[in-house]
Scaffold this motif. Structure first.
Motif, PDB file in Angstrom:
ATOM      1  N   ALA A 240       0.869  -1.293  -0.016  1.00  0.00           N
ATOM      2  CA  ALA A 240       0.101   0.015  -0.153  1.00  0.00           C
ATOM      3  C   ALA A 240       0.923   1.233  -0.050  1.00  0.00           C
ATOM      4  CB  ALA A 240      -0.997  -0.137   1.208  1.00  0.00           C
ATOM      5  N   LEU A 241       1.931   1.197   0.802  1.00  0.00           N
ATOM      6  CA  LEU A 241       2.919   2.424   0.754  1.00  0.00           C
ATOM      7  C   LEU A 241       3.648   2.525  -0.449  1.00  0.00           C
ATOM      8  CD1 LEU A 241       4.468   1.847   4.508  1.00  0.00           C
ATOM      9  CD2 LEU A 241       2.734   3.536   3.715  1.00  0.00           C
ATOM     10  N   ALA A 243       2.388   1.603  -3.361  1.00  0.00           N
ATOM     11  CA  ALA A 243       1.423   2.056  -4.461  1.00  0.00           C
ATOM     12  C   ALA A 243       1.490   3.605  -4.223  1.00  0.00           C
ATOM     13  CB  ALA A 243       0.027   1.392  -4.202  1.00  0.00           C
ATOM     14  N   ARG A 244       1.297   4.263  -3.268  1.00  0.00           N
ATOM     15  CA  ARG A 244       1.240   5.590  -2.997  1.00  0.00           C
ATOM     16  C   ARG A 244       2.457   6.223  -3.614  1.00  0.00           C
ATOM     17  NH1 ARG A 244      -0.170   7.068   2.991  1.00  0.00           N
ATOM     18  NH2 ARG A 244      -1.103   5.176   3.039  1.00  0.00           N
ATOM     19  N   LEU A 245       3.477   5.649  -3.329  1.00  0.00           N
ATOM     20  CA  LEU A 245       4.964   6.236  -3.508  1.00  0.00           C
ATOM     21  C   LEU A 245       4.967   6.411  -5.339  1.00  0.00           C
ATOM     22  CD1 LEU A 245       7.624   7.824  -3.011  1.00  0.00           C
ATOM     23  CD2 LEU A 245       8.594   5.367  -2.566  1.00  0.00           C
ATOM     24  N   HIS A 246       4.434   5.146  -5.642  1.00  0.00           N
ATOM     25  CA  HIS A 246       4.530   4.936  -7.210  1.00  0.00           C
ATOM     26  C   HIS A 246       3.916   5.813  -7.928  1.00  0.00           C
ATOM     27  CE1 HIS A 246       3.771   1.749 -10.493  1.00  0.00           C
ATOM     28  NE2 HIS A 246       4.503   2.690 -10.937  1.00  0.00           N
ATOM     29  N   GLN A 247       2.588   6.249  -7.390  1.00  0.00           N
ATOM     30  CA  GLN A 247       1.748   7.306  -7.782  1.00  0.00           C
ATOM     31  C   GLN A 247       2.573   8.642  -7.870  1.00  0.00           C
ATOM     32  OE1 GLN A 247      -1.987   7.695  -5.903  1.00  0.00           O
ATOM     33  NE2 GLN A 247      -3.115   8.224  -7.863  1.00  0.00           N
ATOM     34  N   ARG A 248       3.043   8.962  -6.838  1.00  0.00           N
ATOM     35  CA  ARG A 248       3.701  10.249  -6.665  1.00  0.00           C
ATOM     36  C   ARG A 248       4.898  10.144  -7.619  1.00  0.00           C
ATOM     37  NH1 ARG A 248       6.037  11.449  -1.755  1.00  0.00           N
ATOM     38  NH2 ARG A 248       5.626   9.670  -0.863  1.00  0.00           N
ATOM     39  N   VAL A 274       8.306  -0.133  -5.554  1.00  0.00           N
ATOM     40  CA  VAL A 274       7.984   0.592  -6.334  1.00  0.00           C
ATOM     41  C   VAL A 274       8.227   0.126  -7.800  1.00  0.00           C
ATOM     42  CG1 VAL A 274       7.854   3.168  -7.594  1.00  0.00           C
ATOM     43  CG2 VAL A 274       7.464   2.852  -4.967  1.00  0.00           C
ATOM     44  N   GLN A 277       6.482  -2.773  -8.943  1.00  0.00           N
ATOM     45  CA  GLN A 277       5.271  -2.370  -9.494  1.00  0.00           C
ATOM     46  C   GLN A 277       5.201  -1.853 -10.964  1.00  0.00           C
ATOM     47  OE1 GLN A 277       3.486   0.232  -6.531  1.00  0.00           O
ATOM     48  NE2 GLN A 277       3.182  -1.543  -5.051  1.00  0.00           N
TER      49      GLN A 277
END
Ligand code: ATP
Length: 337
Positions: A240-241, A243-248, A274, A277
């Motif tokens: 989950a963490l 995925a958040r960083l990947h998005q940013r 990341v 992913q």
């Protein structure tokens, strides 16, 4: 609570687990997948005993893969048990040859899901135990899996819209299920393919685990199963963490790049996730450890550094703050696109 059976510590454990983990609901329609082996027969017996209290509507499903000479007799045996429990029975027989364990599993789940959807069961339960979980963990560990592969077998997962797969016996060992079957004098169908030591799984079950129990820890199955449980929670959080960083770290206008300065300030575990992913989205085959590592190297590498090719020929190149995955084919916009 009205009891028509003797309430054993096994009933108590299952009842507690179901409540505490919220695995099954009162009044639910439940399809029990029964192979005829000790684990699923034990599960069916215990759920049958708890049925009155939980007001479930239970049924039994058996899938006949047709690949053992005793397959029909095995199916008849499960049908006879079902009559003994006075439950509805669903039998399915494979019409075409099934050539591997993986194919058998895929066909079996397709059949179980089909039955559940047709007759309104909201949950399929299987007899997987903590012993299965421990064996899967050992198997994946030896194949070089990271934490993701070690978090083997979940208690509950979705099988699509309003249908769940539940494994209520993950805190039972195989010797517990044997004891229940013995106490009830339930005849179990022995799967002779379990004796075939050319399968790695069977060697782990018959040779590695008994060795570890004898020479290291008699409770090794439970300990390994608990390790898998802890890893599952860790992996869920880390994913989950990441995925958040990947998005940013993504560029909303170009999917073939990652912002490396964003990655550089994150812990190594998140950097790796990341990148994995990202590569999963970009490559046509699942990324391996060394693929992640060679892209990881670029996070701190000098500008214009590049990797050697990934499967499919794409290479990763540093372009200032970005790592860009460039296709080997100049007419191609991206590696997977
Ligand atoms: N032929 C079958 N018919 C119905 N259910 C089955 C059959 N074979 C296995 N199952 C269900 O699946 C459970 C796990 O069985 P087993 O360990 O043999 O399969 P597996 O291939 O490892 O399963 P999975 O892919 O779900 O991990 C059993 O306890 C039972 O609930």
């Amino acid at each position: 609570m009205t009891q028509y059976f003797s309430w054993t510590p096994f009933h108590a454990r299952l009842h507690q687990t179901l409540r505490q983990r919220r695995l099954l609901e009162r009044g639910q329609r439940i399809l029990i997948a029964v192979s005829g082996g000790q684990d699923s027969v034990c599960l069916a017996q215990l759920l049958h005993d708890l049925q009155k209290h939980w007001q479930w509507q239970l049924a039994i499903a058996h899938c006949n893969h047709g690949w053992r000479s005793d397959a029909d007799a095995n199916a008849d045996h499960v049908k006879a048990l079902t009559r003994h429990w006075q439950l509805p029975f669903y039998g399915r027989t494979a019409m075409e040859a099934i050539l591997s364990e993986a194919q058998a599993r895929e066909w079996r789940y397709a059949m179980l899901i089909d039955i559940a959807r047709q007759d309104g069961y909201s949950c399929i339960v299987t007899g997987h135990t903590g012993s299965d979980r421990a064996e899967t963990l050992l198997y994946n560990l030896m194949r070089g899996s990271g934490a993701d592969g070690l978090q083997a077998l979940t208690w509950r997962r979705s099988l699509g819209k309003e249908l769940f797969l539940v494994r209520p016996l993950l805190d039972f060992t195989r010797s517990d299920t044997a004891e229940v079957c013995e106490d009830y004098a339930l005849k179990i169908w022995y799967d002779t393919t379990n004796d075939d030591l050319s399968f790695a799984r069977n060697r782990i079950r018959q040779e590695v685990v008994p060795y570890l129990q004898e020479h290291f820890n008699p409770q090794v199955e439970t300990q390994l199963s608990q390790t898998a449980e802890l890893l599952r929670a860790d992996v869920t959080l880390l994913e989950a963490l990441a995925a958040r960083l990947h998005q940013r770290a993504s560029d909303p206008h170009a999917i073939d790049r990652l912002n490396r300065s964003m990655l550089r300030s994150a812990p190594l575990a998140l950097q790796r996730r990341v990148i994995r992913q990202f590569l999963k989205q970009q490559l046509s085959s699942p990324p391996q450890f060394d693929h992640v590592e060679k892209m990881l190297y670029l996070v701190k590498a000098p500008n214009r550094s590049q990797s050697d090719p990934f499967p499919g020929g794409a290479i990763a190149q540093v372009d200032g703050d970005w790592i860009v995955l460039k296709s080997s084919d100049p007419t191609d916009g991206g590696s997977k696109n």
